[in-house]
Design an enzyme around this catalytic site. Sequence first.
Site, PDB file in Angstrom:
ATOM      1  N   TYR A 171      36.431  35.614  37.021  1.00 56.62           N
ATOM      2  CA  TYR A 171      36.747  35.123  35.653  1.00 56.62           C
ATOM      3  C   TYR A 171      38.320  35.322  35.863  1.00 56.62           C
ATOM      4  O   TYR A 171      39.525  34.817  35.711  1.00 56.62           O
ATOM      5  CB  TYR A 171      37.165  36.053  34.705  1.00 56.62           C
ATOM      6  CG  TYR A 171      37.254  35.688  33.400  1.00 56.62           C
ATOM      7  CD1 TYR A 171      37.257  34.335  32.781  1.00 56.62           C
ATOM      8  CD2 TYR A 171      38.360  36.690  33.197  1.00 56.62           C
ATOM      9  CE1 TYR A 171      37.023  34.273  31.487  1.00 56.62           C
ATOM     10  CE2 TYR A 171      37.807  36.299  31.537  1.00 56.62           C
ATOM     11  CZ  TYR A 171      38.427  34.920  30.991  1.00 56.62           C
ATOM     12  OH  TYR A 171      39.279  35.120  29.356  1.00 56.62           O
ATOM     13  N   LYS A 175      41.556  32.592  36.251  1.00 52.88           N
ATOM     14  CA  LYS A 175      42.819  32.970  35.545  1.00 52.88           C
ATOM     15  C   LYS A 175      44.186  32.987  35.884  1.00 52.88           C
ATOM     16  O   LYS A 175      44.613  32.524  35.170  1.00 52.88           O
ATOM     17  CB  LYS A 175      42.638  33.686  34.099  1.00 52.88           C
ATOM     18  CG  LYS A 175      41.811  33.425  33.444  1.00 52.88           C
ATOM     19  CD  LYS A 175      41.494  31.927  32.564  1.00 52.88           C
ATOM     20  CE  LYS A 175      40.445  31.804  31.885  1.00 52.88           C
ATOM     21  NZ  LYS A 175      40.689  30.972  31.046  1.00 52.88           N
TER      22      LYS A 175
END
Length: 303
Positions: A171, A175
Amino acid sequence: MTGICAGRVAAVTGAGRGLGRAHALALAAEGAEVVVNDLGVAADGAGASAAPAQRVADEIRAHGGQAVAHSGDITTTEGAASLVATALDTFGRLDTLVNNAGFLRDRMLVNLDEDDWDAVIRVHLKGHFLPLRHAAAHWRAEAKSGRTPDARVINTASGAGLLGSVGQGSYSAAKAGIIGLTLVAAAEMARYGVQINAIAPAARTRMTERTFAATMAAPADGEFDAMAPENVSPLVVWLSSADSAGVSGRVFEAEAGRITVMEGWRPGPTADKGSRWTPAEAGGAARRLLAAAEEPGPVYGAR
């Protein structure tokens, strides 16, 4: 309807729940016609349902707004292209793209399966790239035809992409990639009348209410709900509007009642020998520079 987005058409991905739903409703409340995209998957990306997108589109229409549901998979070329086509076919134009879709498969790195890594990178990073690519192609064609748009893209990054987050390697990497994509796209698309920014929101959603349960807990009755997704949406609406003229290539943190412009990587202390270092010299210089540098921010979830 009146409002700062009146006459504009916005497409919002991952808009069936959480932040995306809040953004879609807020855009509609400010006069935008909205394409509500959601694949309707579970919090880990499993399954699919058209119901979440349809519910939000129905909710917008019940309040007097204009909306259409779109349940295509924006991590595929076909799904991303159909998102743009739905806006054009239904409302005749596309002015704003809010990339928001995502899910989590958190693991510590030594326990993170390759398939889980690929799935998270796909939905977050590829799921930003493909809608952006198809919207950008449309806007470039408009500009080359003499109809320069006044278009906006708002990408969704995270504090995890800025500082890292323990147990969220995939993640955090996705991002961080979105931030890099935002900066490049803003530079490339400026000549075509497109402004592209990113937000790093903190709010209570399916992805955060368990991972950060204590922080995301709802307040007592009558208290300000600092983690409500609706707190983030006013910034998204403003960035989506013509009022944000001249703002591009920026990353904003948004949480509760706070908005922060993130300044990113900047050169710190530097040493230049003027010739090649030996390893020992390089190490000594690095130690001196680190002593003069600011301490990095804490990694989210560090123990």
